[in-house]
Scaffold this motif. Sequence first.
Motif, short mmCIF file in Angstrom:
data_model
loop_
_atom_site.label_atom_id
_atom_site.label_comp_id
_atom_site.label_asym_id
_atom_site.label_seq_id
_atom_site.Cartn_x
_atom_site.Cartn_y
_atom_site.Cartn_z
N PRO A 1 -16.79 84.14 51.29
CA PRO A 1 -17.52 84.84 50.32
C PRO A 1 -17.97 84.17 49.16
N ASN A 2 -18.88 84.56 48.34
CA ASN A 2 -19.42 83.84 46.96
C ASN A 2 -18.04 83.48 46.44
N GLY A 3 -18.15 82.42 45.84
CA GLY A 3 -17.02 82.02 44.95
C GLY A 3 -15.98 81.17 45.82
N ALA A 4 -15.84 81.23 47.03
CA ALA A 4 -14.84 80.77 47.91
C ALA A 4 -14.76 79.30 47.87
N GLY A 5 -15.81 78.58 47.34
CA GLY A 5 -15.72 77.17 47.14
C GLY A 5 -16.62 76.35 48.32
N LYS A 6 -17.48 77.06 48.87
CA LYS A 6 -18.24 76.08 50.01
C LYS A 6 -18.89 75.16 49.52
N THR A 7 -19.75 75.02 48.37
CA THR A 7 -20.61 74.56 47.72
C THR A 7 -19.79 73.18 47.18
N SER A 8 -18.52 73.50 46.75
CA SER A 8 -17.58 72.23 46.33
C SER A 8 -16.92 71.41 47.17
N ILE A 9 -17.02 71.96 48.47
CA ILE A 9 -16.73 71.26 49.56
C ILE A 9 -17.71 70.45 49.79
N LEU A 10 -19.19 70.80 49.94
CA LEU A 10 -20.31 70.08 50.16
C LEU A 10 -20.34 68.80 49.14
N ARG A 11 -19.98 68.99 47.88
CA ARG A 11 -20.05 68.24 46.91
C ARG A 11 -19.22 67.15 47.11
N LEU A 12 -17.90 67.36 47.71
CA LEU A 12 -16.67 66.30 47.87
C LEU A 12 -17.41 65.46 49.11
N ILE A 13 -17.66 66.10 50.31
CA ILE A 13 -18.40 65.26 51.21
C ILE A 13 -19.50 64.55 51.22
N GLY A 14 -20.22 65.01 50.05
CA GLY A 14 -21.47 64.54 49.83
C GLY A 14 -21.36 63.25 48.84
N ALA A 15 -20.23 63.07 48.36
CA ALA A 15 -19.94 62.14 47.40
C ALA A 15 -20.61 62.23 45.98
N THR A 16 -20.77 63.62 45.51
CA THR A 16 -21.39 63.94 44.27
C THR A 16 -20.35 64.56 43.45
N ALA A 17 -18.97 64.61 44.02
CA ALA A 17 -17.92 65.07 42.98
C ALA A 17 -16.54 64.43 43.68
N PHE A 18 -15.51 64.60 42.79
CA PHE A 18 -14.24 63.93 43.05
C PHE A 18 -13.16 64.95 43.11
N PRO A 19 -12.30 64.97 44.01
CA PRO A 19 -11.08 65.87 43.92
C PRO A 19 -10.23 65.68 42.64
N THR A 20 -9.57 66.64 42.15
CA THR A 20 -8.68 66.59 41.24
C THR A 20 -7.27 66.08 41.78
N THR A 21 -7.00 66.39 42.81
CA THR A 21 -5.69 65.77 43.48
C THR A 21 -6.20 65.70 45.02
N GLY A 22 -5.35 65.02 45.69
CA GLY A 22 -5.55 64.65 47.23
C GLY A 22 -6.82 63.79 47.38
N THR A 23 -7.09 63.32 48.59
CA THR A 23 -8.16 62.27 48.93
C THR A 23 -9.28 62.85 49.82
N VAL A 24 -10.31 62.23 49.58
CA VAL A 24 -11.59 62.33 50.46
C VAL A 24 -12.19 60.87 50.94
N GLU A 25 -12.33 60.87 52.29
CA GLU A 25 -12.82 59.75 52.87
C GLU A 25 -14.34 60.20 53.36
N VAL A 26 -15.13 59.45 53.16
CA VAL A 26 -16.58 59.88 53.78
C VAL A 26 -17.15 58.49 54.45
N LEU A 27 -17.51 58.29 55.67
CA LEU A 27 -18.06 57.28 56.31
C LEU A 27 -17.13 56.04 56.39
N GLY A 28 -15.64 56.33 56.26
CA GLY A 28 -14.91 55.11 56.31
C GLY A 28 -14.37 54.77 54.68
N HIS A 29 -14.95 55.56 53.74
CA HIS A 29 -14.66 55.01 52.42
C HIS A 29 -14.09 56.03 51.61
N ARG A 30 -13.00 55.84 50.77
CA ARG A 30 -12.21 56.73 50.00
C ARG A 30 -12.95 56.82 48.85
#
Length: 271
Positions: A48-77
């Motif tokens: 649904p709207n507001g579920a966080g879909k675009t926010s996930i894209l921002r994380l794996i697109g390396a345009t935003a950082f997580p508040t907690t936890g980790t994100v690795e993209v193309l082998g880089h954290r």
Amino acid sequence: MNGTNGTDARVVATLDGASMRRLTTGQVILDGIDWSVRSGEHWALLGPNGAGKTSILRLIGATAFPTTGTVEVLGHRLGRVDVRELRAHIGHVSTSQRVPRDLTGHTVVLTGHSGTVQPLWKTYDSEVRDRARELLAELQIKDLADREYGVCSGGQRARILIARALMANPSLLLLDEPFNALDLPSREDLIDTMRRLADNRPGLATVTVTHHLEELSPAISHALLLKEGRVLARGAVEDVLTADRMTACFGRPIEVTRHAGRWLARSGGLA
């Protein structure tokens, strides 16, 4: 080949307990997301709207950082790498991208090489210019090479933006509601483009945010359902896009059918 399920598939993006909160209010946007995308997989991201879909894209697109936890993209954290260099290897397509309307289709694709809005002509040698034309041909829009972007239809613009994103030969292609406001013929043209792209580039991973199952191409191999910033279901598309799970995700009875690789969802009535 629709998706790569073998053990040799390379992980291109991983979220491990990734959460996001608004700095100003502390509102939870994403809550403990665990998810991985591998080469050759084609994911649909729904909720649904507001579920966080675009926010996930921002994380794996390396345009935003997580508040907690980790994100690795193309082998880089994220947090341990120059994200500007990382973004150069990620393709991103959104109908909200600002593209000068007076640029030709070929020039718009060229800007994908420099990662700029305006063309940097000195950086485009003959090889780069030829590659842009090859991508227009691959997406079957070579006739748009000399047409101004502003007079192209919505579907034509979407395919030009995909060609632009492919200039960097990305391992990961992110599409944020690419079907927004398209009429039926344009939608079907874009769906066919996504199917051919999956066939022609077996190592490419894609993630597509959409609101409608009818917009999913037969190439979609996996799906992630989000609700209120949490993962409701993830995995092989046929296991996730069920009536029960779609009903739970959207909060009303939903019937789901599939025919010749294409999906259809409709409301089953009020609960």
